[in-house]
Design an enzyme around this catalytic site. Structure first.
Site, short mmCIF file in Angstrom:
data_model
loop_
_atom_site.label_atom_id
_atom_site.label_comp_id
_atom_site.label_asym_id
_atom_site.label_seq_id
_atom_site.Cartn_x
_atom_site.Cartn_y
_atom_site.Cartn_z
N TYR A 1 23.29 15.09 99.70
CA TYR A 1 22.64 14.11 98.83
C TYR A 1 23.01 12.66 99.12
O TYR A 1 22.53 11.76 98.46
CB TYR A 1 22.91 14.41 97.35
CG TYR A 1 24.39 14.48 96.98
CD1 TYR A 1 25.11 13.32 96.71
CD2 TYR A 1 25.05 15.70 96.92
CE1 TYR A 1 26.46 13.39 96.39
CE2 TYR A 1 26.41 15.78 96.59
CZ TYR A 1 27.09 14.61 96.33
OH TYR A 1 28.43 14.68 96.02
N ARG B 1 33.60 7.24 95.46
CA ARG B 1 34.27 8.52 95.70
C ARG B 1 34.10 8.85 97.18
O ARG B 1 32.99 9.17 97.61
CB ARG B 1 33.65 9.58 94.80
CG ARG B 1 33.82 10.99 95.33
CD ARG B 1 33.52 12.04 94.32
NE ARG B 1 32.15 12.12 93.83
CZ ARG B 1 31.09 12.58 94.51
NH1 ARG B 1 31.22 12.97 95.75
NH2 ARG B 1 29.91 12.64 93.95
N HIS C 1 32.36 15.67 95.30
CA HIS C 1 32.56 15.69 93.85
C HIS C 1 33.75 16.60 93.52
O HIS C 1 34.66 16.21 92.79
CB HIS C 1 31.29 16.19 93.15
CG HIS C 1 31.49 16.44 91.68
ND1 HIS C 1 31.70 15.43 90.78
CD2 HIS C 1 31.56 17.60 90.98
CE1 HIS C 1 31.88 15.95 89.57
NE2 HIS C 1 31.80 17.26 89.67
C1 LIG Z 1 29.46 17.84 78.76
C2 LIG Z 1 29.41 18.22 80.20
N1 LIG Z 1 28.22 18.26 80.83
C3 LIG Z 1 28.17 18.59 82.13
C4 LIG Z 1 29.30 18.90 82.83
C5 LIG Z 1 29.23 19.26 84.32
N2 LIG Z 1 29.75 18.12 85.08
C6 LIG Z 1 31.01 18.12 85.55
S1 LIG Z 1 31.39 16.69 86.35
C7 LIG Z 1 29.85 16.07 86.08
C8 LIG Z 1 29.48 14.70 86.60
C9 LIG Z 1 30.29 13.61 85.98
O1 LIG Z 1 30.06 12.40 86.66
P1 LIG Z 1 30.81 11.08 86.30
O2 LIG Z 1 30.93 10.95 84.83
O3 LIG Z 1 30.16 9.98 87.03
O4 LIG Z 1 32.30 11.32 86.84
P2 LIG Z 1 32.81 11.64 88.31
O5 LIG Z 1 32.80 13.15 88.45
O6 LIG Z 1 31.94 10.96 89.30
O7 LIG Z 1 34.22 11.12 88.34
C10 LIG Z 1 29.06 16.96 85.37
C11 LIG Z 1 27.66 16.73 85.01
C12 LIG Z 1 30.53 18.88 82.14
N3 LIG Z 1 31.68 19.17 82.72
N4 LIG Z 1 30.56 18.52 80.82
#
Ligand SMILES: Cc1ncc(C[n+]2csc(CCOP(=O)(O)OP(=O)(O)O)c2C)c(N)n1
Length: 340
Positions: free
Chosen positions: A256, A243, A247
């Protein structure tokens, strides 16, 4: 890790597409990037709610989408706009959704793409259900679900993978390992050597692919889809990518991660390597690039104008999308909101 195109545009093996098709994939990635940049700008202008950019992940998304049939199912995340668009979801609805307009969550009836899942991992279960339903109906449609590396630490991932494997559902699990789950690096997310190897534990094939190589992603996704379509069950693909941006627009990655790391990944830019490849093959010229960018910008600007010209949604539209008939509590909330 499977790859076909090197970062300098040289090719390792026979490509799965013609030169003309490769130009098409490149054009799609250029349009996707134009959308991504535009959305970042719109959010900064206060015209979009939080936005999750996918810059750097275009090859993973466009390559996977290019392997799908128009009637296959797609269930992705808030970061999957390029995948969703290439599978038929109009830009204008993706934009409308990001303005908070519920109508952005309703694609046209003939588009088998679910609205983006904000709940990390939840949609993998939906994809397995869709795939299972298609198999029970005797159709040969498959469902592809896309998610991040962090999502593989959710219980939903385990349930979806296990159910899909046990019932042999035609599901393709596409993990875009972009290095982070918000601020949490992949190396701390799981101590498994790779995400692809997790497939072993469920009894399905797993493959790790260079997620910045559109031809490689297309190849492995095509293989997984072919297997699923002919009754061979699910597969897991780990597309290793990065990425490049934050985020979301609410995040500051400088807190970070080392920005030198991001700079190093820019050298592996998924668009650049295809441009270099096309250039070597006589399939790229500066005026064509300009033409692509102009076309992409025009299309995105039109989509923004359409999304912003939608008449104000009414209250019923906000409440009416979850159930065929509103539940008691929902009806109460609607009545209360209407009286305010
Ligand atoms: C069930 C749930 N837990 C926590 C969150 C908060 N949250 C949003 S994005 C994220 C990280 C997700 O990371 P990843 O799966 O690696 O996907 P990326 O955002 O890097 O594409 C989190 C913890 C959420 N949206 N849903």
């Amino acid at each position: 890790m499977f790859s076909l195109i090197n970062p300098d545009g040289t090719v390792r093996d026979r490509l799965p597409v013609t030169l003309e098709e490769m130009r098409g994939l490149y054009a799609d990635m250029v349009e996707a990037r134009a959308y991504d940049h535009k959305c970042m700008a719109l959010q900064r202008q206060g015209r979009l709610a939080t936005y999750a950019p996918f810059e750097g992940q275009e090859a993973s998304q466009i390559g996977a989408a290019a392997a799908l049939r128009a009637d296959d199912w797609v269930a992705g995340t808030y970061r999957d706009a390029a995948l969703m668009w290439r599978s038929g979801y109009p830009w204008r609805l993706l934009i409308a959704g990001r303005t908070g307009d519920e109508r952005g969550g309703s694609p046209p009836d003939d588009v088998n793409v679910l609205p983006p899942s904000i709940t990390v991992g939840g949609h993998m279960i939906h994809a397995v259900g869709l795939a299972w339903a298609e198999a029970l109906k005797g159709s040969d449609r498959v469902a592809l679900t896309s998610f991040g590396d962090g999502a593989t630490s959710e219980g939903d991932f385990h349930e979806a993978m296990n159910f899909a494997a046990v019932y042999g559902t035609p599901t393709v699990f596409l993990c875009q390992n972009n290095g982070f789950a918000i601020s949490y690096p992949r190396s701390e997310q799981t101590i498994s050597e790779s995400i692809a190897m997790k497939a072993d534990g469920y009894g399905m094939p797993g493959v790790q692919v260079d997620g910045n190589d559109v031809a490689a992603v297309l190849t492995v996704t095509r293989e997984a889809i072919d297997l699923a379509r002919k009754g061979g069950g699910p597969s897991l693909i780990e597309a290793v990518t990065y990425r490049l941006g934050p985020h979301t627009t609410a995040d500051d990655p400088g807190r970070y991660r080392d920005e030198d790391e991001a700079l190093a990944w820019r050298e592996r830019d998924p668009l650049q390597r295809v441009r270099l490849l096309l250039e070597r093959a006589g399939g790229w010229a500066p005026d064509w690039q300009e033409e692509l960018e102009t076309k992409a910008t025009t299309r995105i600007e039109e989509a923004v104008a359409e999304a912003e010209a939608l008449p104000e949604p009414n209250l019923e539209e906000m409440f009416g999308r979850m159930y065929e008939e509103p539940t008691g509590p929902l009806q109460d909330q609607l009545d209360e909101a209407g009286n305010e």
